[in-house]
Design a protein around this motif. Structure first.
Motif, PDB file in Angstrom:
ATOM      1  N   SER A 180      15.825  29.798  25.710  1.00  0.00           N
ATOM      2  CA  SER A 180      17.128  30.191  26.079  1.00  0.00           C
ATOM      3  C   SER A 180      17.234  31.912  26.036  1.00  0.00           C
ATOM      4  N   GLU A 182      19.718  33.415  25.262  1.00  0.00           N
ATOM      5  CA  GLU A 182      20.515  33.709  24.010  1.00  0.00           C
ATOM      6  C   GLU A 182      19.491  33.847  22.805  1.00  0.00           C
ATOM      7  N   PRO A 201      19.491  39.644  21.600  1.00  0.00           N
ATOM      8  CA  PRO A 201      19.524  38.716  22.426  1.00  0.00           C
ATOM      9  C   PRO A 201      18.933  39.027  23.977  1.00  0.00           C
ATOM     10  N   ARG A 203      19.355  38.067  26.630  1.00  0.00           N
ATOM     11  CA  ARG A 203      20.437  38.099  27.632  1.00  0.00           C
ATOM     12  C   ARG A 203      20.812  39.754  27.631  1.00  0.00           C
TER      13      ARG A 203
END
Length: 428
Positions: A180, A182, A201, A203
């Motif tokens: 992910s 995240e 993170p 992202r």
């Protein structure tokens, strides 16, 4: 014409016949033979800036390649000057068609460049472009070279490489190597454990919003210099980015352009993939697009690719990459890049107002303020791939602009606007 420029034009044919390639990390580039329709200029504007007293483009070294007088050679031979890893070409190149003639278009130069109306010849006479390629779908409409560069030269990307890195992160997510975005970076790059970048993170690394202090002003004393020295001349690896470890904002709260964030993404990729990034790029992108020539990515002493910059490729392969993006991540019917990832990459997570850069910003990708689906891969000193999916239009531009903040970038955008006016939107 100055005496230096006249001497250059006289000696260039001799250099082409008698020059030799020095030893380096890679051999001289191999590409398909020059095709009809390519136009080349042995000179270019402002020759006195880019040539030595003998009227030659001098050979660059690790100590000089960034200086304007060495940039023609350095920017088209960086993978011989520094250690680099090969990104292997496709077994069979994907062919291009050729338009019968270049588009007869004009554009309006911006006021900061003196205004006026110019055509493609006028643009090249005013701007130190080493290469310019315009393609629509599978057809090349313009392919030009200056300063004795050719279709066999691998031109450096600088920060256009950041967008390539983001593509690979998306592929690693699709392949399950990254669970992910995240996740914190340190999950995949354990050498960053306990650092501010390690706790960030993925992202927020993708959107340049980590909140970690990093100054990127291209003044010769900023953090970009520290990062590049650590990568190209120092120990490299995680230590190159761990030197930046002061948090100024929570992740996602603010946007600030920082090459270190892309290098952290490179460490994440290497840890997640457990193989060289260049090999993964060849398998997942370079070979599927039918690249005709090997590309390269400069590596540090640990073997880590400098994912924030220093990728090199021939212009037609940059155009193949751009057309992959223009076609929604597809080559023919094959979905090479997940469509949802490409949409996330190329939408403005931060608006042009938030970036203060005229462009908005997606995942390591610049988004035009019109928010009409067009976007750009940008590198300092004039390296550009502009992409308009609605027109299936791509413009590849490589250059030796003398300064990282050169106003000529606005004129490249003006030329792009002229191309968008000339070519209609495509149906479907």
């Amino acid at each position: 014409m100055s005496p230096r420029a006249a001497l250059l034009l006289a000696v260039l044919p001799l250099l082409a016949l008698g020059g030799c390639v020095p030893s380096g990390s890679m051999k001289a580039p191999q590409a398909a033979a020059s095709a009809p329709g390519i136009r080349s200029n042995p000179g270019g504007p402002d020759l006195d800036r880019y040539t030595n007293n003998a009227g030659q483009y001098p050979r660059a070294t690790p100590a000089t390649w960034w200086q304007p007088v060495y940039s023609v050679d350095g920017f088209s031979r960086l993978d011989e000057i520094f250690s680099a890893r090969v990104v292997s070409r496709a077994p069979a190149p994907r062919p291009w068609r050729r338009a019968a003639a270049e588009p007869a278009l004009q554009y309006s130069a911006p006021p900061m460049r003196g205004g006026g109306r110019y055509d493609i010849d006028g643009y090249l006479a005013r701007n130190p472009a080493t290469g310019l390629l315009v393609a629509v779908d599978d057809t090349i409409h313009v392919e030009r070279y200056q300063y004795a560069r050719s279709d066999a030269h691998r031109m450096v990307s600088f920060s256009m490489a950041k967008t390539i890195c983001a593509i690979l992160v998306g592929l690693a997510v699709a392949d399950g190597a990254i669970a992910s975005i995240e996740d914190a970076a340190e999950r995949y790059a354990p050498a960053l454990a306990g650092s501010e970048y390690g706790r960030t993170p993925i992202r927020h690394l993708l959107t340049m919003s980590s909140g970690v202090r990093f100054r990127e002003d291209y003044d010769g004393r900023d953090d970009t210099v520290k990062l590049s020295r650590a990568m190209l001349f120092g120990p490299g690896g995680a230590g190159a980015v761990k030197q930046f470890d002061t948090r100024e904002a929570v992740p996602g709260a603010r946007w600030y352009y920082a090459s270190s964030e892309t290098q952290v993404l490179g460490l994440v990729l290497t840890g997640a993939l457990k193989r060289p990034i260049a090999d993964y790029l060849s398998e997942r992108i370079w070979q599927p697009i039918g690249a005709e020539a090997d590309a390269s990515w400069v590596i540090d002493r640990t073997g880590q690719e400098t994912t924030y910059a220093n990728f090199s490729a021939v212009l037609r392969d940059y155009a193949r990459l751009g057309m992959l993006l223009a076609n929604g991540g597809k080559v023919g019917t094959q979905q090479v890049i997940p469509a949802d990832w490409l949409r996330e990459m190329t939408r403005a997570h931060f608006t042009s107002t938030q970036t203060g850069r005229w462009f908005g910003y997606g995942f390591q990708t610049w988004v035009f303020p019109e928010n009409d689906g067009s976007f750009a891969l940008l590198g300092v000193r004039g390296q550009t791939i502009f992409v308009d999916p609605q027109r299936r239009l791509v413009m590849v531009h490589t250059a030796v602009r003398p300064d990282a903040r050169d106003a000529g970038g606005a004129e490249a955008t003006a030329l792009w606007r002229g191309l968008r006016q000339h070519f209609p939107r495509r149906a479907g």
